[in-house]
Design an enzyme around this catalytic site. Sequence first.
Site, PDB file in Angstrom:
ATOM      1  N   ASP A  31      -7.300 -10.936  -0.246  1.00 21.43           N
ATOM      2  CA  ASP A  31      -6.595  -9.744   0.273  1.00 21.43           C
ATOM      3  C   ASP A  31      -5.275  -9.626  -0.400  1.00 21.43           C
ATOM      4  OD1 ASP A  31      -6.758  -7.654   2.896  1.00 21.43           O
ATOM      5  OD2 ASP A  31      -4.870  -8.053   1.921  1.00 21.43           O
ATOM      6  N   HIS A 101     -15.809  -3.588   4.273  1.00 18.66           N
ATOM      7  CA  HIS A 101     -15.363  -4.988   4.035  1.00 18.66           C
ATOM      8  C   HIS A 101     -15.142  -5.993   5.078  1.00 18.66           C
ATOM      9  CE1 HIS A 101     -12.027  -2.146   4.578  1.00 18.66           C
ATOM     10  NE2 HIS A 101     -11.447  -2.951   4.960  1.00 18.66           N
ATOM     11  N   HIS A 103     -13.401  -9.163   6.727  1.00 21.11           N
ATOM     12  CA  HIS A 103     -12.321  -9.750   6.277  1.00 21.11           C
ATOM     13  C   HIS A 103     -12.638 -11.450   6.907  1.00 21.11           C
ATOM     14  CE1 HIS A 103      -8.885  -6.530   6.292  1.00 21.11           C
ATOM     15  NE2 HIS A 103      -9.924  -5.857   6.909  1.00 21.11           N
TER      16      HIS A 103
HETATM   17  P1  AMP Z   1      -8.698  -2.301   6.509  1.00 22.18           P
HETATM   18  O1  AMP Z   1      -7.624  -2.161   7.271  1.00 22.18           O
HETATM   19  O2  AMP Z   1      -9.872  -3.260   7.189  1.00 22.18           O
HETATM   20  O3  AMP Z   1      -9.408  -1.107   5.794  1.00 22.18           O
HETATM   21  O4  AMP Z   1      -8.389  -3.429   5.372  1.00 22.18           O
HETATM   22  C1  AMP Z   1      -8.136  -3.047   4.021  1.00 22.18           C
HETATM   23  C2  AMP Z   1      -7.505  -4.228   3.206  1.00 22.18           C
HETATM   24  O5  AMP Z   1      -7.720  -4.313   2.085  1.00 22.18           O
HETATM   25  C3  AMP Z   1      -6.198  -4.494   3.771  1.00 22.18           C
HETATM   26  O6  AMP Z   1      -5.828  -5.808   4.489  1.00 22.18           O
HETATM   27  C4  AMP Z   1      -5.599  -4.437   2.334  1.00 22.18           C
HETATM   28  O7  AMP Z   1      -4.422  -5.217   2.352  1.00 22.18           O
HETATM   29  C5  AMP Z   1      -6.523  -4.663   1.242  1.00 22.18           C
HETATM   30  N1  AMP Z   1      -6.554  -4.306   0.022  1.00 22.18           N
HETATM   31  C6  AMP Z   1      -6.016  -2.942  -0.202  1.00 22.18           C
HETATM   32  N2  AMP Z   1      -6.168  -2.772  -1.550  1.00 22.18           N
HETATM   33  C7  AMP Z   1      -6.377  -4.008  -2.255  1.00 22.18           C
HETATM   34  C8  AMP Z   1      -6.596  -4.436  -3.428  1.00 22.18           C
HETATM   35  N3  AMP Z   1      -6.350  -3.780  -4.521  1.00 22.18           N
HETATM   36  N4  AMP Z   1      -6.751  -5.735  -3.517  1.00 22.18           N
HETATM   37  C9  AMP Z   1      -6.990  -6.826  -2.653  1.00 22.18           C
HETATM   38  N5  AMP Z   1      -7.127  -6.182  -1.273  1.00 22.18           N
HETATM   39  C10 AMP Z   1      -6.651  -4.777  -1.003  1.00 22.18           C
END
Ligand code: AMP
Length: 114
Positions: A31, A101, A103
């Site tokens: 992340d 996704h 986590h």
């Molecule tokens: P959610 O709130 O469950 O949709 O989580 C989305 C996650 O994607 C967040 O923890 C972000 O930090 C992560 N994220 C967004 N863009 C990227 C990226 N380019 N590379 C890695 N993680 C990302």
Amino acid sequence: MNKKNIFEQIIKGKIKSDIVYQDKIVTAFKDIKPKAPIHILIIPNVLIVSANQINEKNKDILTHVFITAIKIAKKIGIHEKGYRLVLNCNRNGGQEVPYLHLHLLGGKYLGSIL
Ligand code: AMP
């Protein structure tokens, strides 16, 4: 580029990311804004927008997403102390990226969220 496309580009290796595991079905990467010492996202290689799209036809993909997360936890060595798997769904669930996704969070005491 919208957020969904960012994850699609990560799978294809077209934008920079820290991929920790990839096979024909899933991709796992760090992340970009980690909320714990270990914070890895595991995503299917085919677009599933949210948990609401999980069904009988794609259930094997989701099983593989979860098995991959657990294998990574074991490989990193956080499995005995423990970790958290989080799957946010839509606005009230805190889902920002409309691409399913999982986590994987760990590496410290995370406490209880309930
Ligand atoms: P959610 O709130 O469950 O949709 O989580 C989305 C996650 O994607 C967040 O923890 C972000 O930090 C992560 N994220 C967004 N863009 C990227 C990226 N380019 N590379 C890695 N993680 C990302």
